[in-house]
Structures are given as structure tokens and as C-alpha cells.
Write an enzyme that holds these catalytic residues in place. Structure first.
Site, PDB file in Angstrom:
ATOM      1  N   TYR A 112     -13.159  -2.168  12.231  1.00  0.00           N
ATOM      2  CA  TYR A 112     -11.819  -1.587  12.111  1.00  0.00           C
ATOM      3  C   TYR A 112     -10.992  -1.879  13.362  1.00  0.00           C
ATOM      4  CZ  TYR A 112      -8.133   1.883  11.420  1.00  0.00           C
ATOM      5  OH  TYR A 112      -6.911   2.501  11.278  1.00  0.00           O
ATOM      6  N   ASN A 119       1.586   3.468  -2.626  1.00  0.00           N
ATOM      7  CA  ASN A 119       1.489   4.448  -3.708  1.00  0.00           C
ATOM      8  C   ASN A 119       1.058   5.832  -3.221  1.00  0.00           C
ATOM      9  OD1 ASN A 119      -1.263   4.158  -3.280  1.00  0.00           O
ATOM     10  ND2 ASN A 119      -1.580   2.852  -5.080  1.00  0.00           N
ATOM     11  N   GLY A 144       0.300   8.321   0.830  1.00  0.00           N
ATOM     12  CA  GLY A 144       0.272   8.366   2.283  1.00  0.00           C
ATOM     13  C   GLY A 144       1.567   7.968   2.956  1.00  0.00           C
ATOM     14  N   ILE A 145       1.437   7.358   4.133  1.00  0.00           N
ATOM     15  CA  ILE A 145       2.633   7.037   4.910  1.00  0.00           C
ATOM     16  C   ILE A 145       3.443   5.920   4.258  1.00  0.00           C
ATOM     17  CG2 ILE A 145       1.578   7.834   7.058  1.00  0.00           C
ATOM     18  CD1 ILE A 145       1.233   4.949   7.891  1.00  0.00           C
ATOM     19  N   GLY A 175       0.811  -1.219   0.000  1.00  0.00           N
ATOM     20  CA  GLY A 175       0.000   0.000   0.000  1.00  0.00           C
ATOM     21  C   GLY A 175       0.835   1.254   0.000  1.00  0.00           C
TER      22      GLY A 175
END
Length: 332
Positions: free
Chosen positions: A210, A57, A59-60, A55
Site C-alpha cells: 500500500y 460510488n 466515500g470521499i 471510484g
């Protein structure tokens, strides 16, 4: 005389307003500094090391990749959206001067994709020094993955569970190596419902789901550390902070009022993606951290997990159930 008094009163009002504005700006600066949290000040180089970041691509994840690329690592951006991933990779190459940044397809909502990624990686790469399980979804509607799992648990936990187990042989052969799993402070209040992980019997709650998935991250990292003790592979999990990223895009539709509040100037007090990446970088590069394998970090410091996050029995049962769900016959 009345005119002079009016001018003096107006001047005094301006002074008071200026003082209040100055105090507000000062407090905002202090609060922002506090919210920004710890910074990884470790200058360790990563030349010759290979890092996989899921993941990444935006943000962090993207900022973690940028930092590690600047340290000389070979960085593999494992992403679902190849177009955006290629754009991120090119930006990282340009900003760091490191051309050894590559993109590979990985969809954590598909066990087939996870297995294909792992097979291709094991066949083509010589080593794996750091695996950063960064990708995640947050409070989305009750969607199902390709394999019929509730999306938040499927992507945030089960996809990474399978990926890590499949890559353990390469992590062991590259030891000392590390697995870094991005969890959240939201794991406090989470519960693992082993008899109903996918909300088939309970009413679906985006927040409860979540929290369960983030608690699963904590328990996974803990159990992974126990199982890999003595192998040279360390496992850590972390809370990155409250970040200005696209992760919370589903919150706006789930709780409209909260979505409005998140659009207010309070957004300025959230961490930037670069600030939010610091603890991931810390767990990936900090020397001597191996002794703290299985621990939870935030703001580049070890922090306490919730009581549920310390439950070894639940961690083992979750591991066994996760292996069954992803049809993994042999685990580490």
C-alpha cells in the site's frame, strides 16, 4: 449527621464525574475539530465544466462528486459497480438539483476497461476540465489484476497512470485543466522497488504494498506536472485524512487487533467522507493553484512530501516502467 455526610459525599462525587464528563466532551469536540482539518471555502462555480471522478460510488469520491455537482459541473462517476454508482448518482442529483450527473463503467483492475472508458469518453465528450484519480484499494491480500499486476499497485497507480495518459489530449484541449490524484500520508515510509514492483521475489506485505502504491501516486503527480509544464494542465496529489469509509475493510482480516480497535469509539474521531473530500475539492477548484503544480496537499494546504517523494530520478524511472507495463507507446 452521618446520613448528611454521605449525601454530601455522593453529591461531590457526582459533581466530579460531571466535570470529568464535561471536560472529556470538550476535549473530544476540540480533537474532532482538529482532525476534521481544513475546509475548502472557495465559492468558485463549475458551470460548463466537466469532471471525471474514479471510484465515486461511495466515500470521499461520492462526496467530491456531490460538492462539484452543487457547483454546477457535469460530473461523471467512473465506477466498477454500476448499480451502486447509479444509486450514488441519483442521490447526488436529488441533493444538489443538478441532473447532469452521469455514470460510466470503469474497472481500474483491467487495462481493457481503462482503454474502453477512455475511447468512449474521447468520442462522446467535448471537454475534460478536472480528472480526479480517487479510486483505490487498501492493504488487501495478494490478489492479481486481470493483467497479472499486484492489485494495490495495479489499481492505485497503473490503472490511473494509463487512464490519465489516454485522457491528456482532452485535458490539453480544455486547458486550463487539472489532474488530482488521491494519495496518502502512508507514502511516508514507502519505497519503489523497480526490480520487484509486484512482490514476486519478496514476501508480500499488504502495508508495504500500500505504501509503495501511494508513493507511486506522489511520484506520478510530480512527473506528470513536469511533463505537462506549459500545456495548461496542472497536476496535484493529496492526503485526504483518516476517513470512515469501506477502504479499510481488508485491515480487519489482516490485523485482527487493529480491526477491533477500529471498531471502538475512536472511530468517532475519524473524518467523515464529506470532510475527507475537502482537499480533493480544494485542488480541483482553488483559483491560482496552477503555480503549485506537482505539489502535495492535505487539509486544504500544501504539505511536505517524504524524501522518497522528492526523488526526480525515481519518478522518471517509475514513469518509464509504468508505460512499459501498460504497453503505452506514447506518453505525455
Amino acid at each position: 449527621m452521618d446520613l448528611d455526610s454521605g449525601r454530601q459525599g455522593h453529591g461531590a462525587l457526582l459533581l466530579r464525574c460531571g466535570a470529568l464528563l464535561g471536560a472529556a466532551l470538550f476535549c473530544t469536540a476540540v480533537l474532532r475539530r482538529w482532525i476534521a482539518g481544513g475546509v475548502c471555502r472557495c465559492s468558485v462555480r463549475m458551470d460548463g465544466k466537466t469532471v471525471v471522478i474514479t471510484g465515486s460510488n461511495s466515500g470521499i469520491g461520492k462526496e467530491t462528486g456531490r460538492d462539484l455537482a452543487a457547483r454546477g459541473a457535469r460530473v461523471i462517476l467512473a465506477c466498477r459497480d454500476l448499480r451502486r454508482a447509479e444509486q450514488a448518482a441519483e442521490e447526488i442529483r436529488r441533493s444538489t438539483g443538478n441532473q447532469n450527473v452521469v455514470v460510466r463503467h470503469l474497472d481500474l483492475a483491467s487495462l481493457y476497461s481503462v482503454r474502453q472508458f477512455a475511447k468512449d469518453f474521447l468520442d462522446s465528450e467535448d471537454r475534460l476540465d478536472v480528472l480526479i484519480n480517487n479510486a483505490g484499494v487498501m492493504m488487501c491480500p495478494k490478489w492479481l489484476t486481470e493483467d497479472g499486476f499486484e492489485t494495490q499497485l495495479g489499481v492505485n497507480h497503473l490503472g490511473h497512470f494509463l487512464l490519465t495518459n489516454l485522457l491528456v489530449p482532452k485535458l490539453k484541449s480544455s486547458a486550463p485543466s487539472r489532474v488530482v490524484t488521491v494519495s496518502s500520508i502512508a507514502h511516508w515510509g514507502g519505497r519503489i522497488h523497480l526490480d520487484d514492483l509486484f512482490f514476486n521475489r519478496r514476501r508480500y506485505s499488504p502495508l508495504e504494498s500500500y505504501r509503495q502504491s501511494k508513493l507511486a501516486n506522489v511520484l506520478f503527480a510530480k512527473e506528470l506536472a513536469r511533463r505537462l509544464r506549459g500545456s495548461g494542465v496542472s497536476s496535484f496529489c493529496l492526503h485526504p485524512g483518516v476517513i470512515r469509509t469501506q477502504l479499510g475493510r481488508h485491515v480487519h482480516s489482516w490485523v485482527p487487533l487493529l480491526g477491533i480497535l477500529l471498531s471502538l469509539p475512536s472511530l468517532l474521531l475519524m473524518k467523515t467522507p464529506s470532510q475527507g473530500s475537502q482537499t480533493s475539492v480544494y485542488c480541483a477548484v482553488r483559483p491560482g493553484l496552477e503555480e503549485r503544480s506537482g505539489c502535495y496537499f492535505s487539509d486544504c494546504a500544501e504539505k511536505e512530501v517524504s524524501p522518497e517523494g522528492r526523488d526526480n530520478a525515481v519518478a522518471r524511472r517509475l514513469w518509464e516502467e509504468s508505460a512499459r507495463l501498460v504497453e503505452l507507446k506514447e506518453t505525455c
